[in-house]
Enzyme design. Structure first.
Site, PDB file in Angstrom:
ATOM      1  N   SER A 125       0.830  -1.204   0.000  1.00  0.00           N
ATOM      2  CA  SER A 125       0.000   0.000   0.000  1.00  0.00           C
ATOM      3  C   SER A 125       0.863   1.251   0.000  1.00  0.00           C
ATOM      4  CB  SER A 125      -0.854  -0.025   1.275  1.00  0.00           C
ATOM      5  OG  SER A 125      -1.441   1.229   1.491  1.00  0.00           O
ATOM      6  N   TYR A 150      -1.967  -1.010  10.945  1.00  0.00           N
ATOM      7  CA  TYR A 150      -2.230  -1.573   9.611  1.00  0.00           C
ATOM      8  C   TYR A 150      -1.049  -1.269   8.677  1.00  0.00           C
ATOM      9  CZ  TYR A 150      -3.809  -1.629   4.784  1.00  0.00           C
ATOM     10  OH  TYR A 150      -3.877  -1.845   3.424  1.00  0.00           O
ATOM     11  N   LYS A 154       2.077  -3.686   6.679  1.00  0.00           N
ATOM     12  CA  LYS A 154       2.503  -3.669   5.268  1.00  0.00           C
ATOM     13  C   LYS A 154       4.023  -3.483   5.189  1.00  0.00           C
ATOM     14  CE  LYS A 154      -1.451  -4.405   3.466  1.00  0.00           C
ATOM     15  NZ  LYS A 154      -1.736  -5.719   2.919  1.00  0.00           N
TER      16      LYS A 154
HETATM   17  P1  NAD Z   1     -11.002  -6.841   1.427  1.00  0.00           P
HETATM   18  O1  NAD Z   1     -11.181  -6.818   2.902  1.00  0.00           O
HETATM   19  O2  NAD Z   1     -12.163  -6.521   0.587  1.00  0.00           O
HETATM   20  O3  NAD Z   1     -10.423  -8.266   0.964  1.00  0.00           O
HETATM   21  C1  NAD Z   1      -9.536  -9.009   1.768  1.00  0.00           C
HETATM   22  C2  NAD Z   1     -10.057 -10.446   1.805  1.00  0.00           C
HETATM   23  O4  NAD Z   1      -9.157 -11.238   2.586  1.00  0.00           O
HETATM   24  C3  NAD Z   1     -11.432 -10.560   2.461  1.00  0.00           C
HETATM   25  O5  NAD Z   1     -12.295 -11.298   1.620  1.00  0.00           O
HETATM   26  C4  NAD Z   1     -11.158 -11.314   3.772  1.00  0.00           C
HETATM   27  O6  NAD Z   1     -12.252 -12.139   4.126  1.00  0.00           O
HETATM   28  C5  NAD Z   1      -9.907 -12.109   3.424  1.00  0.00           C
HETATM   29  N1  NAD Z   1      -9.036 -12.427   4.569  1.00  0.00           N
HETATM   30  C6  NAD Z   1      -8.554 -11.580   5.520  1.00  0.00           C
HETATM   31  N2  NAD Z   1      -7.790 -12.258   6.384  1.00  0.00           N
HETATM   32  C7  NAD Z   1      -7.765 -13.549   5.971  1.00  0.00           C
HETATM   33  C8  NAD Z   1      -7.137 -14.728   6.454  1.00  0.00           C
HETATM   34  N3  NAD Z   1      -6.412 -14.722   7.563  1.00  0.00           N
HETATM   35  N4  NAD Z   1      -7.320 -15.895   5.773  1.00  0.00           N
HETATM   36  C9  NAD Z   1      -8.081 -15.927   4.635  1.00  0.00           C
HETATM   37  N5  NAD Z   1      -8.700 -14.836   4.144  1.00  0.00           N
HETATM   38  C10 NAD Z   1      -8.551 -13.668   4.804  1.00  0.00           C
HETATM   39  O7  NAD Z   1      -9.776  -5.871   1.101  1.00  0.00           O
HETATM   40  P2  NAD Z   1      -9.305  -5.287  -0.294  1.00  0.00           P
HETATM   41  O8  NAD Z   1      -9.673  -3.859  -0.351  1.00  0.00           O
HETATM   42  O9  NAD Z   1      -9.703  -6.178  -1.378  1.00  0.00           O
HETATM   43  O10 NAD Z   1      -7.736  -5.334  -0.086  1.00  0.00           O
HETATM   44  C11 NAD Z   1      -6.957  -6.411  -0.560  1.00  0.00           C
HETATM   45  C12 NAD Z   1      -5.517  -6.181  -0.165  1.00  0.00           C
HETATM   46  O11 NAD Z   1      -5.080  -4.924  -0.690  1.00  0.00           O
HETATM   47  C13 NAD Z   1      -5.269  -6.117   1.327  1.00  0.00           C
HETATM   48  O12 NAD Z   1      -4.031  -6.729   1.607  1.00  0.00           O
HETATM   49  C14 NAD Z   1      -5.194  -4.633   1.596  1.00  0.00           C
HETATM   50  O13 NAD Z   1      -4.423  -4.347   2.734  1.00  0.00           O
HETATM   51  C15 NAD Z   1      -4.521  -4.130   0.332  1.00  0.00           C
HETATM   52  N6  NAD Z   1      -4.785  -2.708   0.044  1.00  0.00           N
HETATM   53  C16 NAD Z   1      -6.073  -2.282  -0.062  1.00  0.00           C
HETATM   54  C17 NAD Z   1      -6.329  -0.934  -0.324  1.00  0.00           C
HETATM   55  C18 NAD Z   1      -7.747  -0.408  -0.416  1.00  0.00           C
HETATM   56  O14 NAD Z   1      -7.928   0.806  -0.341  1.00  0.00           O
HETATM   57  N7  NAD Z   1      -8.754  -1.258  -0.590  1.00  0.00           N
HETATM   58  C19 NAD Z   1      -5.245  -0.025  -0.493  1.00  0.00           C
HETATM   59  C20 NAD Z   1      -3.955  -0.506  -0.388  1.00  0.00           C
HETATM   60  C21 NAD Z   1      -3.727  -1.867  -0.134  1.00  0.00           C
HETATM   61  N1  UFG Z   2     -12.421  11.439   3.385  1.00  0.00           N
HETATM   62  C1  UFG Z   2     -13.381  12.345   3.753  1.00  0.00           C
HETATM   63  N2  UFG Z   2     -14.538  11.857   4.274  1.00  0.00           N
HETATM   64  C2  UFG Z   2     -14.778  10.523   4.444  1.00  0.00           C
HETATM   65  C3  UFG Z   2     -13.789   9.613   4.051  1.00  0.00           C
HETATM   66  C4  UFG Z   2     -12.608  10.105   3.534  1.00  0.00           C
HETATM   67  O1  UFG Z   2     -13.200  13.544   3.625  1.00  0.00           O
HETATM   68  O2  UFG Z   2     -15.857  10.163   4.962  1.00  0.00           O
HETATM   69  C5  UFG Z   2     -11.171  11.942   2.813  1.00  0.00           C
HETATM   70  C6  UFG Z   2      -9.953  11.578   3.636  1.00  0.00           C
HETATM   71  O3  UFG Z   2      -9.733  12.523   4.636  1.00  0.00           O
HETATM   72  C7  UFG Z   2      -8.863  11.551   2.571  1.00  0.00           C
HETATM   73  C8  UFG Z   2      -9.592  11.115   1.289  1.00  0.00           C
HETATM   74  O4  UFG Z   2     -10.968  11.347   1.541  1.00  0.00           O
HETATM   75  O5  UFG Z   2      -8.397  12.846   2.384  1.00  0.00           O
HETATM   76  C9  UFG Z   2      -9.383   9.654   0.982  1.00  0.00           C
HETATM   77  O6  UFG Z   2      -9.685   8.885   2.128  1.00  0.00           O
HETATM   78  P1  UFG Z   2      -9.850   7.311   2.076  1.00  0.00           P
HETATM   79  O7  UFG Z   2     -10.168   6.857   3.465  1.00  0.00           O
HETATM   80  O8  UFG Z   2     -10.771   6.919   1.000  1.00  0.00           O
HETATM   81  O9  UFG Z   2      -8.399   6.816   1.635  1.00  0.00           O
HETATM   82  P2  UFG Z   2      -6.987   6.970   2.372  1.00  0.00           P
HETATM   83  O10 UFG Z   2      -6.058   7.635   1.401  1.00  0.00           O
HETATM   84  O11 UFG Z   2      -7.104   7.575   3.690  1.00  0.00           O
HETATM   85  O12 UFG Z   2      -6.558   5.447   2.598  1.00  0.00           O
HETATM   86  C10 UFG Z   2      -6.690   4.460   1.581  1.00  0.00           C
HETATM   87  C11 UFG Z   2      -6.915   3.100   2.240  1.00  0.00           C
HETATM   88  C12 UFG Z   2      -5.706   2.695   3.023  1.00  0.00           C
HETATM   89  C13 UFG Z   2      -4.507   2.713   2.123  1.00  0.00           C
HETATM   90  C14 UFG Z   2      -4.341   4.058   1.454  1.00  0.00           C
HETATM   91  C15 UFG Z   2      -3.243   3.992   0.421  1.00  0.00           C
HETATM   92  O13 UFG Z   2      -8.033   3.170   3.106  1.00  0.00           O
HETATM   93  O14 UFG Z   2      -5.870   1.386   3.510  1.00  0.00           O
HETATM   94  O15 UFG Z   2      -5.545   4.425   0.772  1.00  0.00           O
HETATM   95  O16 UFG Z   2      -2.996   5.242  -0.103  1.00  0.00           O
HETATM   96  F1  UFG Z   2      -3.409   2.449   2.850  1.00  0.00           F
END
Ligand code: NAD
Ligand code: UFG
Length: 340
Positions: A125, A150, A154
């Site tokens: 991330s 979190y 990572k």
């Molecule tokens: P998500 O929660 O939708 O998907 C993660 C999946 O992993 C879920 O279905 C959950 O049930 C499963 N899971 C969690 N722990 C587990 C375990 N111990 N064993 C088996 N399954 C397990 O999340 P996502 O948004 O799809 O994110 C996927 C990956 O990308 C994650 O590693 C997350 O940290 C990373 N990531 C997400 C974002 C974002 O904004 N969504 C940004 C940066 C990185």
């Molecule tokens: N924001 C609002 N109101 C809300 C939610 C978010 O104003 O109700 C703003 C936040 O302050 C931020 C922007 O919208 O400025 C984006 O916020 P998000 O929560 O959508 O995303 P973040 O950048 O904070 O974090 C996301 C994921 C993290 C990941 C990161 C990587 O949630 O897990 O992107 O850049 F690590």
């Protein structure tokens, strides 16, 4: 060629599994801690070949052993499975360290003990950069101490993978993809983001507000040192992000000595919170009810990627605009809420 997708019923994993199914035999493992079993049927409605599902928790070593035994012909692993809420991780850090680090540890130790030859892609991330000194952010940006457990998981997982690669021989090749802000849903609206409870992220909060589930969006701070006072992020369509995994997998297959290379996966374009609201209103014709609130602790002012490395080395690029992504997010919200 068989690929294991951990966490494949989740948001990014499900979109990636659909893309993978065009060229790979795809097996998902998920413990459903943050996803629903119904997703497997939705995924299979739009997949090019049948996607298989194994229910299992990767923090349990025996589960990993069983999966590897049953699917001993796995040639690649895309490791999405993790807990991902920044807020929850501050409240319950041990849960996050246990789930995210032990899952990776179990996979790696079983890869080693079963002498598996695999290409490995880790979901990292942009959070690893913390508040960056330079924009756009290059992969060489100094990795800073991050504020949330979190984010720390990572950073730790990236380091474990780098050490594992160093100690481990020719058979393990690895890429860590540092995602910026994935948004949107599959064009079919069969799969999308399904946040449990109150959404923490901007786009699902917007779509739920417009759908009438939330009263109003709170913009977290309008006094940042940016052109309109709100934070800037690099929002990337989840289908573009899914395709980055296919490019990374193809690259790993063609280049056999890749020892945990880091790639930013973002569009390279920054968009402010106010611009996101405006774009959503423009493409959907819907009004977003919002108020200005206090800053959210831990938010960085601006984070957007330099994505040249992924473009040049992986041959990947994003195709969709923020507007495309916002429209797909709204179509998904409408579908799951039964709105016409
Ligand atoms: P998500 O929660 O939708 O998907 C993660 C999946 O992993 C879920 O279905 C959950 O049930 C499963 N899971 C969690 N722990 C587990 C375990 N111990 N064993 C088996 N399954 C397990 O999340 P996502 O948004 O799809 O994110 C996927 C990956 O990308 C994650 O590693 C997350 O940290 C990373 N990531 C997400 C974002 C974002 O904004 N969504 C940004 C940066 C990185
Ligand atoms: N924001 C609002 N109101 C809300 C939610 C978010 O104003 O109700 C703003 C936040 O302050 C931020 C922007 O919208 O400025 C984006 O916020 P998000 O929560 O959508 O995303 P973040 O950048 O904070 O974090 C996301 C994921 C993290 C990941 C990161 C990587 O949630 O897990 O992107 O850049 F690590």
């Amino acid at each position: 060629m068989k690929i294991l997708v951990t966490g494949g019923l989740g948001y990014i994993g499900s979109h990636t599994a659909v893309e993978l199914s065009k060229n790979y035999e795809t097996v998902i493992v998920d413990n459903l801690i943050n996803s629903d079993i119904s997703v497997i049927d939705c995924v299979n409605k739009i997949s090019s070949s049948k996607i298989f599902f194994e229910k299992g928790d990767l923090t349990d070593l025996n589960t990993v052993k069983k999966i590897f035994k049953k699917h001993s012909d796995i040639k690649g692993i895309i490791h999405f499975a993790a807990l991902k809420s920044v807020k929850e991780s501050i409240l319950n850090p041990t849960n996050y360290f246990h789930n995210n680090v032990v899952s990776l540890f179990n996979l790696l130790s079983e890869i080693k003990s079963s002498n598996m030859v695999v290409d490995f892609i880790f979901s990292s991330s942009a959070t690893v950069y913390g508040e960056p000194d330079n924009l756009p952010i290059l992969e060489t940006e100094r990795i800073k101490k991050v504020t949330s457990p979190y984010g720390k998981t990572k950073q730790i997982c990236e380091e474990i993978l780098s050490d594992y690669c160093k100690s481990n021989n020719s058979y393990f090749n690895c890429i860590s993809l540092r995602y910026f802000n994935p948004i949107g849903a599959h064009k079919s609206s069969e799969i999308g983001e399904l946040p449990k409870g109150i959404p923490q992220n901007l786009v699902p909060y917007i779509t739920q507000t417009v759908a009438g589930i939330r009263k109003e969006l709170t913009v977290f701070g309008s006094d940042y040192k940016t052109y309109d006072g709100t934070c800037i992020r690099d929002y990337i369509h989840v289908q573009d992000l899914a395709n980055a995994h296919i490019s990374a997998l193809d690259y790993l297959r063609e280049n056999k000595v890749v020892k945990n290379e880091f790639f930013n996966i973002g569009t390279g374009v920054g968009t402010s919170v106010f611009e996101m609201i405006k774009s959503f209103e423009n493409v959907t014709g819907q009004k977003v009810n919002y108020k200005i609130g206090a800053r959210r602790p831990g938010d960085t002012t601006a984070a957007y990627s330099d994505n040249k490395k992924a473009k040049t080395i992986l041959g990947w690029k994003s195709i969709f605009s923020v507007e495309d992504a916002l429209l797909s997010a709204w179509n998904w919200e409408k579908k799951i809420r039964g709105i016409n």
